[in-house]
Design a protein around this motif. Structure first.
Motif, PDB file in Angstrom:
ATOM      1  N   PRO A 252      33.097  42.055  34.311  1.00  0.00           N
ATOM      2  CA  PRO A 252      33.877  43.074  35.013  1.00  0.00           C
ATOM      3  C   PRO A 252      33.826  44.392  34.261  1.00  0.00           C
ATOM      4  N   PRO A 253      33.620  45.514  34.987  1.00  0.00           N
ATOM      5  CA  PRO A 253      33.494  46.813  34.310  1.00  0.00           C
ATOM      6  C   PRO A 253      34.758  47.165  33.550  1.00  0.00           C
ATOM      7  N   GLU A 254      34.564  47.762  32.374  1.00  0.00           N
ATOM      8  CA  GLU A 254      35.708  48.167  31.561  1.00  0.00           C
ATOM      9  C   GLU A 254      36.317  49.437  32.138  1.00  0.00           C
ATOM     10  N   GLY A 255      37.544  49.712  31.746  1.00  0.00           N
ATOM     11  CA  GLY A 255      38.225  50.872  32.293  1.00  0.00           C
ATOM     12  C   GLY A 255      38.754  50.525  33.672  1.00  0.00           C
ATOM     13  N   SER A 256      38.910  51.527  34.496  1.00  0.00           N
ATOM     14  CA  SER A 256      39.484  51.275  35.816  1.00  0.00           C
ATOM     15  C   SER A 256      38.742  52.048  36.905  1.00  0.00           C
ATOM     16  N   PRO A 257      37.451  51.770  37.089  1.00  0.00           N
ATOM     17  CA  PRO A 257      36.754  52.413  38.201  1.00  0.00           C
ATOM     18  C   PRO A 257      37.381  51.957  39.515  1.00  0.00           C
ATOM     19  N   ARG A 258      37.637  52.908  40.416  1.00  0.00           N
ATOM     20  CA  ARG A 258      38.350  52.559  41.641  1.00  0.00           C
ATOM     21  C   ARG A 258      37.509  51.647  42.535  1.00  0.00           C
ATOM     22  N   LEU A 259      36.203  51.839  42.490  1.00  0.00           N
ATOM     23  CA  LEU A 259      35.317  51.072  43.360  1.00  0.00           C
ATOM     24  C   LEU A 259      34.532  50.071  42.530  1.00  0.00           C
ATOM     25  N   ARG A 260      34.758  48.787  42.783  1.00  0.00           N
ATOM     26  CA  ARG A 260      33.974  47.769  42.085  1.00  0.00           C
ATOM     27  C   ARG A 260      33.915  46.508  42.933  1.00  0.00           C
ATOM     28  N   TRP A 261      32.804  45.800  42.780  1.00  0.00           N
ATOM     29  CA  TRP A 261      32.554  44.613  43.587  1.00  0.00           C
ATOM     30  C   TRP A 261      31.906  43.536  42.722  1.00  0.00           C
ATOM     31  N   GLU A 262      32.264  42.301  42.998  1.00  0.00           N
ATOM     32  CA  GLU A 262      31.606  41.159  42.369  1.00  0.00           C
ATOM     33  C   GLU A 262      30.638  40.587  43.398  1.00  0.00           C
TER      34      GLU A 262
END
Length: 331
Positions: A252-262
């Protein structure tokens, strides 16, 4: 309005309402089964349709096919194999009552315009694919039609041949004063030849706009793929972003990107200097991402690999999803 005004239905296939002005080229795009060919066939009189299709005030749907004054070009040239190129092009004017000498003069003129002046004696089997398609287009234009219907005219041609013919076709259509419908599955056709683009999806009109509007703010996943973008629906908003702004990671990407998908990698293919991934996201849309060859190797990106995708809010465009409202792109 002079030109074409359509509000027709081919039951179970397509339902569409739109207008095409004289001198305008409307590209019709959409996935397989969207109703593109059914629309063209209905206007040409090849399949029955309900509603109206007013061409300069005359309802085409009320006329037999031979009286519709329509020029038609298919992907398959459908030239008469036993006739020369000249005779093929002269066939239309002859069928409309023009004398042989005048019909052949008109045909020779059109062949010359398409750079085939010295090939008029050849039969279709003696022509290359590109040459035969030029003859087919010349044959359609030789009848001076009020409506020109082009159904995938460049499909199946060699890439270089298609590019050359695309340029020629664009030049001829720019000088043509009738209405033109160009059915295509190539984004470059819609972007370079058409004045406006109509998107069909599921037999319905999903979007109509200029090439720039449709390419920058696609409303269907199919159009987004055609122009090389991702598009994601969020409630009443569509979010569009190019594959090069998509970050790919195994965790999972670090930080808090608003847009993310698995998701899971479905396909890996070269794309210029990059490697393009097609990823089936969990419970979401298919997305494309471009990574460097080095990153693809380091991450072991191959079909079946579980990955995370993310995009920064500043790298995406947002616009309203209502088909009649282009909305405002967020900064």
């Amino acid at each position: 309005m002079s030109g074409l005004q359509v509000d027709l239905r081919v039951p179970g296939r397509v339902e569409a309402a739109f207008e095409v002005a004289r001198g305008e080229v409307l590209a019709v795009i959409g996935p397989n089964g969207a109703g593109k060919s059914s629309l063209v066939q209905a206007l040409a009189g090849l399949v029955p349709a309900e509603g109206t299709a007013l061409l300069d005030g005359r309802d085409l749907l009320a006329l037999p096919a031979k009286d519709r004054h329509v020029g038609l070009v298919f992907q398959q040239q459908l030239l008469f194999p036993h006739l020369s190129a000249l005779a093929n092009v002269a066939f239309g004017p002859r069928a409309r009552g023009t004398g042989r000498a005048e019909a052949e003069r008109v045909a020779a003129d059109w062949l010359e315009r398409f750079g085939l002046g010295d090939l008029g004696h050849r039969r279709p089997g003696q022509l290359s694919g590109g040459q035969a398609q030029r003859v087919a287009i010349a044959r359609a234009l030789a009848t001076d039609p009020w409506l020109l219907l082009l159904d995938e005219p460049l499909t199946g041609l060699d890439v270089k041949v298609a590019m050359a013919l695309r340029i020629e076709l664009g030049r001829h259509l720019a000088a043509y004063d009738g209405a033109t419908l160009l059915v295509t599955h190539h984004a470059i056709d819609a972007l370079t030849i058409a004045d406006r683009v109509l998107v069909l999806d599921g037999g319905q009109v999903a979007q109509v706009g200029t090439p720039a509007e449709v390419s920058q703010r696609p409303r269907t996943e199919h159009v987004a793929r055609l122009v090389g973008l991702n598009v994601v629906r969020e409630a009443e908003t569509l979010v569009a972003f190019p594959p090069e702004v998509v970050a790919v990671s195994l965790a999972p990407p670090e930080g808090s990107p608003r847009l993310r998908w698995e998701g899971q990698v479905a396909d890996v293919s070269p794309h210029g200097d990059a490697v393009r991934l097609l990823v089936h996201t969990t419970g979401g849309p298919d997305l494309i991402a471009d990574v460097t060859p080095g990153a693809a190797t380091e991450l072991g990106l191959a079909p079946g690999r579980a990955v995370w995708l993310s995009a920064k809010e500043t790298a995406v465009r947002r616009y309203e999803s209502h088909p009649d409202d282009w909305g405002t792109v967020s900064p």
